[in-house]
Design a protein around this motif. Sequence first.
Motif, PDB file in Angstrom:
ATOM      1  N   ASN A 130       0.814  -1.210   0.000  1.00 39.72           N
ATOM      2  CA  ASN A 130       0.000   0.000   0.000  1.00 39.72           C
ATOM      3  C   ASN A 130       0.848   1.261   0.000  1.00 39.72           C
ATOM      4  O   ASN A 130       0.519   2.234  -0.683  1.00 39.72           O
ATOM      5  CB  ASN A 130      -0.919  -0.015   1.227  1.00 39.72           C
ATOM      6  CG  ASN A 130      -1.810   1.199   1.313  1.00 39.72           C
ATOM      7  OD1 ASN A 130      -1.451   2.199   1.927  1.00 39.72           O
ATOM      8  ND2 ASN A 130      -2.975   1.123   0.680  1.00 39.72           N
ATOM      9  N   ASN A 131       1.950   1.263   0.752  1.00 41.35           N
ATOM     10  CA  ASN A 131       2.780   2.462   0.914  1.00 41.35           C
ATOM     11  C   ASN A 131       4.243   2.025   0.950  1.00 41.35           C
ATOM     12  O   ASN A 131       4.791   1.732   2.011  1.00 41.35           O
ATOM     13  CB  ASN A 131       2.397   3.189   2.206  1.00 41.35           C
ATOM     14  CG  ASN A 131       3.210   4.460   2.437  1.00 41.35           C
ATOM     15  OD1 ASN A 131       4.132   4.779   1.682  1.00 41.35           O
ATOM     16  ND2 ASN A 131       2.891   5.188   3.488  1.00 41.35           N
ATOM     17  N   GLY A 134       6.605   4.155   3.038  1.00 39.83           N
ATOM     18  CA  GLY A 134       6.400   3.911   4.464  1.00 39.83           C
ATOM     19  C   GLY A 134       7.036   2.614   4.921  1.00 39.83           C
ATOM     20  O   GLY A 134       7.618   2.547   6.005  1.00 39.83           O
ATOM     21  N   ALA A 210       2.098   0.090   7.032  1.00 39.74           N
ATOM     22  CA  ALA A 210       2.476   0.729   5.774  1.00 39.74           C
ATOM     23  C   ALA A 210       2.242  -0.214   4.597  1.00 39.74           C
ATOM     24  O   ALA A 210       1.766   0.210   3.530  1.00 39.74           O
ATOM     25  CB  ALA A 210       3.938   1.163   5.827  1.00 39.74           C
ATOM     26  N   TRP A 211       2.563  -1.483   4.778  1.00 36.07           N
ATOM     27  CA  TRP A 211       2.420  -2.452   3.695  1.00 36.07           C
ATOM     28  C   TRP A 211       0.942  -2.698   3.375  1.00 36.07           C
ATOM     29  O   TRP A 211       0.526  -2.674   2.217  1.00 36.07           O
ATOM     30  CB  TRP A 211       3.104  -3.758   4.086  1.00 36.07           C
ATOM     31  CG  TRP A 211       3.227  -4.759   2.972  1.00 36.07           C
ATOM     32  CD1 TRP A 211       2.458  -4.838   1.842  1.00 36.07           C
ATOM     33  CD2 TRP A 211       4.192  -5.798   2.874  1.00 36.07           C
ATOM     34  NE1 TRP A 211       2.862  -5.874   1.050  1.00 36.07           N
ATOM     35  CE2 TRP A 211       3.932  -6.487   1.657  1.00 36.07           C
ATOM     36  CE3 TRP A 211       5.230  -6.225   3.693  1.00 36.07           C
ATOM     37  CZ2 TRP A 211       4.684  -7.586   1.245  1.00 36.07           C
ATOM     38  CZ3 TRP A 211       5.983  -7.327   3.281  1.00 36.07           C
ATOM     39  CH2 TRP A 211       5.716  -7.987   2.074  1.00 36.07           C
ATOM     40  N   GLY A 213      -1.778  -1.008   4.696  1.00 34.74           N
ATOM     41  CA  GLY A 213      -2.668   0.143   4.804  1.00 34.74           C
ATOM     42  C   GLY A 213      -3.673   0.017   5.922  1.00 34.74           C
ATOM     43  O   GLY A 213      -4.841   0.392   5.761  1.00 34.74           O
TER      44      GLY A 213
END
Length: 245
Positions: A130-131, A134, A210-211, A213
Amino acid sequence: LLTMTGMEARLLTREWAPMLFAFVFPPMMMLVLAGVFASDSGPEFLGLNGTDYYIAAYLAVPISAMALIGLPVALAGYRERRVLRRLSASGLSQVTVISAQVLVTALLVVLGAGLVLAVAAPVYGLPDVNNLAGVVGAFVLGTAMLLTLGVALGLAVSTARSAQALGLLLFMPMWLLGGGGPPPGVMTGPMQTIADFLPLTPVTTAVRDAWLGTGNLGGPLALTAAWLAGGLLLVAVLLRRRGRA
């Protein structure tokens, strides 16, 4: 520093027992837990399936394995054999030696995390990131923090054997409660409180959130930074005491 780093890479990898544990244990446990909880997607797993939950969380587990078991053993072994003292007498700063060991361990951390993903990909597949920024930021900050704590442990004990024993004693509850074991939602209140105070918890939380979300990164990253500041202060105190000894 580059010369010392190359030498430390050869020496550190000869410590096969902690290296074997650090490289084998995280992917093995990830495979087991991701398979056991593959069909679970309750609120304790943040609405995700158990496989994605544990793959994301286990990206951070090799950091603690390398930082608390591999690095302190190498550093304490140097102290036990008075290598640091002899190198200092020859004009080589002990900070340079420690920095070289940290750089080598950081490389091993990256390799260990890559191994977790390489093992997970063909078996379960990797969840969508997702990020990415991050994930990378949380991983780098968490690595710096836990390596700092590993240096502090290596400076605090006097023998490689004691460093390995204490490293394992610190790693096992940190792994079990800090993101590599049962999810916080199934823990009792006291266990959740203990988990909240473990340095690995904000790292696994930040990487996972972060992965996948699943949360705000601000709190976990701030807590990781606070642990890093405390670890740096502790290392500075230990180095100053060694300089006076």
